[in-house]
Write an enzyme that holds these catalytic residues in place. Structure first.
Site, mmCIF file in Angstrom:
data_model
loop_
_atom_site.group_PDB
_atom_site.id
_atom_site.type_symbol
_atom_site.label_atom_id
_atom_site.label_comp_id
_atom_site.label_asym_id
_atom_site.label_seq_id
_atom_site.Cartn_x
_atom_site.Cartn_y
_atom_site.Cartn_z
ATOM 1 N N HIS A 2 -58.286 6.094 -0.755
ATOM 2 C CA HIS A 2 -58.541 7.789 -0.083
ATOM 3 C C HIS A 2 -59.112 8.475 -1.351
ATOM 4 C CE1 HIS A 2 -54.478 6.354 0.202
ATOM 5 N NE2 HIS A 2 -54.181 7.893 0.779
ATOM 6 N N ARG B 163 -58.795 24.099 5.072
ATOM 7 C CA ARG B 163 -57.803 22.787 5.463
ATOM 8 C C ARG B 163 -56.565 21.818 5.347
ATOM 9 N NH1 ARG B 163 -58.151 17.012 3.815
ATOM 10 N NH2 ARG B 163 -58.101 15.932 6.202
HETATM 11 O O1 LIG Z 1 -55.569 15.269 2.503
HETATM 12 C C1 LIG Z 1 -55.541 13.731 3.012
HETATM 13 O O2 LIG Z 1 -56.832 13.797 3.875
HETATM 14 C C2 LIG Z 1 -54.812 13.342 2.178
HETATM 15 C C3 LIG Z 1 -54.272 13.601 2.185
HETATM 16 C C4 LIG Z 1 -52.860 11.856 1.142
HETATM 17 O O3 LIG Z 1 -54.210 11.555 1.303
HETATM 18 C C5 LIG Z 1 -52.117 12.263 0.938
HETATM 19 O O4 LIG Z 1 -50.892 13.212 1.092
HETATM 20 O O5 LIG Z 1 -51.366 11.262 0.230
HETATM 21 FE FE LIG Z 2 -52.322 9.020 0.533
#
Ligand SMILES: O=C(O)CCC(=O)C(=O)O
Ligand SMILES: [Fe+2]
Length: 350
Positions: free
Chosen positions: A287, A297
């Site tokens: 991701h 955000r």
């Molecule tokens: O900010 C997000 O949506 C993802 C954050 C994320 O994947 C993380 O902190 O590992």
């Molecule tokens: Fe993450």
């Protein structure tokens, strides 16, 4: 010598891997933060990401979500709306501080808690359009005092209340997803130490607050680069500004699809350890976070895992599916991830 220069004076570390750009002054995207040419607009999403109500979750649906997606929304999770609201307000209060205040609480290279760029920055040449604040162990109050010498109680109280809520919720979720695999509490003694009679082993957690400031050229920037989480599972709060994307395989390669926020829901991301324990059945999904031109955000990832000295491995006695990963000490995995990043899992294949 400023306090930050002092902090880094004996440490051979690239300072811009720890101290983010002062985004409030950035009216254009600096070359250091340009990642790619704009991608063609993606096709509309066809398969929606699963939404699971914790009020009465069906095991088969949960299992499907873990196996096919590795990411799902949860609703009816019991975390009060007011707590989520206060938590988001406190995150915004922190990240809206001017840079000269935030760097008073910068994390030093060998520390877990504090302000700074996301840790995975060191694996990339380009810098990310984000800043973070990590919370681990008991040094939150010390760092908050550096940020607000006379006025940190509310921030600390909300962070602690949120972590308490996440601790309960993560245990519940881990039990539920492991149940769906037929893995019992006895198999995961560290989750419920009372069962093994151990006093020391218990679930470890880490809270990472992320901030993605508005970006002058979002199509060329990257909020948080593609990665999988090492954790057993991660609970992500993402407010109502979109930005999280997951990679889904397709016939010709793969594509990124957005995990659109659902009011009041949280997102669960299965980590590398779930993939190992489930012998490859649960997905540890790649991701990333993208940025936008109009909205600041914030997100918060609550990672959970076992104690560092615990031996872990696939929990399977299925003769038709012998273990595909070898047993390892959890610390060994974390060290491999810190060096080999997204290639770490492959190093432990049998
Ligand atoms: O900010 C997000 O949506 C993802 C954050 C994320 O994947 C993380 O902190 O590992
Ligand atoms: Fe993450």
């Amino acid at each position: 010598m400023s306090s930050v220069t002092q902090l880094f004076k004996n440490i051979p570390v690239n300072r811009d891997r720890i101290i983010p750009l002062d985004f409030s002054n950035a009216k254009t995207l600096p070359e250091s933060h340009v990642w790619s040419k704009p991608e063609p607009e993606p096709e509309p999403m066809i398969r929606p990401i699963p939404v699971i109500s914790l009020f009465n979750p069906e095991q088969a649906i949960l299992q499907h979500a873990c196996e096919e997606w590795g990411v799902f929304h949860i609703t009816d999770h019991g975390v009060p709306h007011s707590l989520l609201h206060n938590f988001e307000c406190q995150m915004k209060k922190l990240f809206s501080l001017p840079m000269h205040r935030k760097i008073l609480a910068v994390r030093s290279p060998d520390e877990s808690t504090g302000y700074g760029a996301v840790r995975i920055s060191m694996f990339y040449d380009k810098l990310m359009w984000s800043e973070g604040f990590s919370v681990m162990g008991s040094s939150l109050r010390r760092h908050a005092t550096l940020l607000w010498p006379d006025d940190h109680a509310e921030f600390c109280n909300v962070m602690e209340e949120y972590q308490k809520a996440m601790k309960g919720l993560s245990r519940r979720l881990i039990s539920m997803v492991m149940d769906s695999l037929g893995i019992t509490h006895e198999d995961l003694g560290w989750l419920v130490p009372e069962i093994t009679g151990s006093r020391t082993e218990s679930i470890q957690s880490f809270l990472q607050l992320n901030s993605y400031p508005v970006c002058p050229d979002p199509h060329l920037a990257m909020g948080l680069a593609p990665h999988t989480d090492s954790s057993l599972l991660t609970i992500l709060y993402q407010g109502n500004v979109p930005g999280l994307e997951i990679q889904v395989p397709e016939e010709e390669g793969s594509r990124w699809i957005g995990v659109e926020p659902i009011e009041g829901s949280l997102v669960v991301i299965m980590g590398d350890l779930s993939h190992i324990i489930s012998n490859g059945r649960f997905k540890s999904t790649m991701h990333r976070a993208v940025v936008n031109k109009t909205h600041h955000r914030v997100s918060a990832a609550y990672f959970t895992g076992p104690p560092k000295n615990l031996q872990v491995g696939p929990l399977t006695d299925d003769k038709d599916h012998p273990p595909i990963y070898r047993r390892l000490i959890w610390e060994e995995y974390l060290a491999a991830k810190a060096t080999h990043f997204n290639k770490a899992l492959t190093l432990f294949r049998c």
